[in-house]
Motif scaffolding. Structure first.
Motif, PDB file in Angstrom:
ATOM      1  N   LYS A  29       0.853  -1.179   0.000  1.00 11.85           N
ATOM      2  CA  LYS A  29       0.000   0.000   0.000  1.00 11.85           C
ATOM      3  C   LYS A  29       0.891   1.231   0.000  1.00 11.85           C
ATOM      4  CE  LYS A  29      -3.826   0.261   0.305  1.00 11.85           C
ATOM      5  NZ  LYS A  29      -4.882   0.333  -0.756  1.00 11.85           N
ATOM      6  N   GLY A  87      -7.779  -0.323  13.281  1.00 13.19           N
ATOM      7  CA  GLY A  87      -7.763  -0.238  11.827  1.00 13.19           C
ATOM      8  C   GLY A  87      -8.701   0.842  11.331  1.00 13.19           C
ATOM      9  N   THR A 130     -10.286   2.197   7.373  1.00 10.38           N
ATOM     10  CA  THR A 130     -10.354   2.315   5.920  1.00 10.38           C
ATOM     11  C   THR A 130     -11.566   3.152   5.563  1.00 10.38           C
ATOM     12  OG1 THR A 130     -11.660   0.283   5.672  1.00 10.38           O
ATOM     13  CG2 THR A 130      -9.258   0.069   5.525  1.00 10.38           C
ATOM     14  N   ALA A 131     -11.517   3.783   4.398  1.00  8.82           N
ATOM     15  CA  ALA A 131     -12.637   4.617   3.968  1.00  8.82           C
ATOM     16  C   ALA A 131     -13.889   3.776   3.763  1.00  8.82           C
ATOM     17  CB  ALA A 131     -12.263   5.347   2.683  1.00  8.82           C
ATOM     18  N   ILE A 164      -3.880   2.678   9.078  1.00 11.84           N
ATOM     19  CA  ILE A 164      -4.750   3.134   8.003  1.00 11.84           C
ATOM     20  C   ILE A 164      -4.567   2.224   6.793  1.00 11.84           C
ATOM     21  CG2 ILE A 164      -5.219   5.019   6.399  1.00 11.84           C
ATOM     22  CD1 ILE A 164      -4.545   6.976   8.561  1.00 11.84           C
ATOM     23  N   GLY A 165      -5.699   1.813   6.223  1.00 11.11           N
ATOM     24  CA  GLY A 165      -5.647   0.836   5.147  1.00 11.11           C
ATOM     25  C   GLY A 165      -5.785  -0.575   5.676  1.00 11.11           C
ATOM     26  N   ASP A 216      -8.191  -3.283   8.036  1.00  6.79           N
ATOM     27  CA  ASP A 216      -9.477  -3.582   8.655  1.00  6.79           C
ATOM     28  C   ASP A 216      -9.261  -4.547   9.808  1.00  6.79           C
ATOM     29  OD1 ASP A 216     -11.122  -2.036   7.011  1.00  6.79           O
ATOM     30  OD2 ASP A 216     -11.237  -3.608   5.485  1.00  6.79           O
ATOM     31  N   CYS A 252       0.988   8.045   5.996  1.00  9.39           N
ATOM     32  CA  CYS A 252      -0.377   7.578   5.737  1.00  9.39           C
ATOM     33  C   CYS A 252      -0.571   7.149   4.279  1.00  9.39           C
ATOM     34  CB  CYS A 252      -1.382   8.669   6.101  1.00  9.39           C
ATOM     35  SG  CYS A 252      -1.043  10.253   5.332  1.00  9.39           S
ATOM     36  N   GLN A 280      -6.295   6.184   0.713  1.00  7.56           N
ATOM     37  CA  GLN A 280      -7.237   6.172   1.822  1.00  7.56           C
ATOM     38  C   GLN A 280      -7.528   7.591   2.316  1.00  7.56           C
ATOM     39  OE1 GLN A 280      -9.001   3.758   3.376  1.00  7.56           O
ATOM     40  NE2 GLN A 280      -8.350   2.314   1.806  1.00  7.56           N
TER      41      GLN A 280
END
Length: 258
Positions: A50, A176, A178-179, A213-214, A216, A236, A240
């Motif tokens: 990522k 975690g 995520t958007a 971030i990114g 789950d 970051c 995301q």
């Protein structure tokens, strides 16, 4: 060196260290920033990593981590956590009633809390509560309930306690973010407790390091747009952050100390 060989070495570094920076790639392989970013973009498209503001990180599995003992006195404080905590504490205003997360970021925030104004702090951590005893300009409330090994309290009794309160501002963290899935955590008790705090808060600030971030985790807490603001750090994940900003959330990316 063929591009495929370079990509494999980049992936080996990410696997070993958890991340790689653009500067490391350009220095090691003598290529431009643009070429390094292209390499990482191709690797991300294949699902191998990522991308972040400054490089790339590994892709993690779903996190189901039980609460563990936190030795706050001997806990290493990384630059990412310190700068996030500093920026978060600056949001506190005179006479605010705030909820302060029981996580590591809550502990680090204590050293940055304002000392020249009066406000009220609610915590669900016996360790953080103990640290706040030396603050003579604030009122401190500690949620009651069964104490975990980590020193936090998130059971039904603690949840009932915070359900009777209203907060001007809450500081929440998680395992975690995520958007698409939102904020997530490893246990249902923690997620339920956090939902209550978020529901009873006028303003909601998520403090979360880039490494989460990114990712789950196991239990969803809430959608990302439940927060007014998110504070994270310079590593970051780019896509995301853009996706969260599209949902109307203010994202602050703190800068790396020079």
């Amino acid at each position: 060196m063929f591009m495929e060989e370079r990509h494999q070495e980049i992936l080996d570094t990410i696997k070993t260290n958890g991340k790689i920076t653009i500067a490391e790639i350009t220095s090691k392989y003598g290529i431009s920033d643009e070429s390094a970013r292209r390499d990482l973009r191709l690797l991300e498209q294949k699902g191998d990593c990522k991308r972040t503001h400054g490089g790339a990180i590994s892709i993690r599995q779903v996190s189901v981590i039980p609460p563990v003992n936190r030795d706050f006195d001997n806990m290493p404080i990384f630059d990412h956590y310190r700068e996030i905590s500093r920026a978060a504490a600056a949001k506190i205003r005179q006479n605010d009633t705030i909820y302060l997360t029981s996580g590591s970021l809550g502990h680090i925030m204590v050293s940055f809390l304002p000392r020249d104004i009066h406000y009220t702090v609610v915590v669900n951590s016996v360790d953080i509560g103990k640290e706040l005893r030396s603050f003579d300009h604030i009122d401190v409330y500690i949620a009651g309930g069964k104490m975990r090994q980590s020193g936090s309290l998130v059971d039904s009794l603690a949840n009932e306690f915070v359900s009777r309160l209203h907060f001007d501002l809450c500081f929440i963290t998680g395992a975690g973010l995520t958007a698409a899935f939102g904020l997530s955590n490893g246990t249902d008790e923690t997620a339920t407790f956090q939902r209550t705090v978020i529901k009873n808060s006028r303003k909601r600030c998520l403090v979360i390091p880039s490494s989460k971030i990114g990712v789950d985790s196991f239990i969803k807490v809430c959608d990302v747009d439940a927060f007014d603001s998110i504070i994270t750090d310079w590593d970051c994940v780019e896509d995301q952050i853009a996706a969260m900003e599209e949902k109307g959330v203010e994202v602050t990316v703190v800068e790396e100390p020079k």
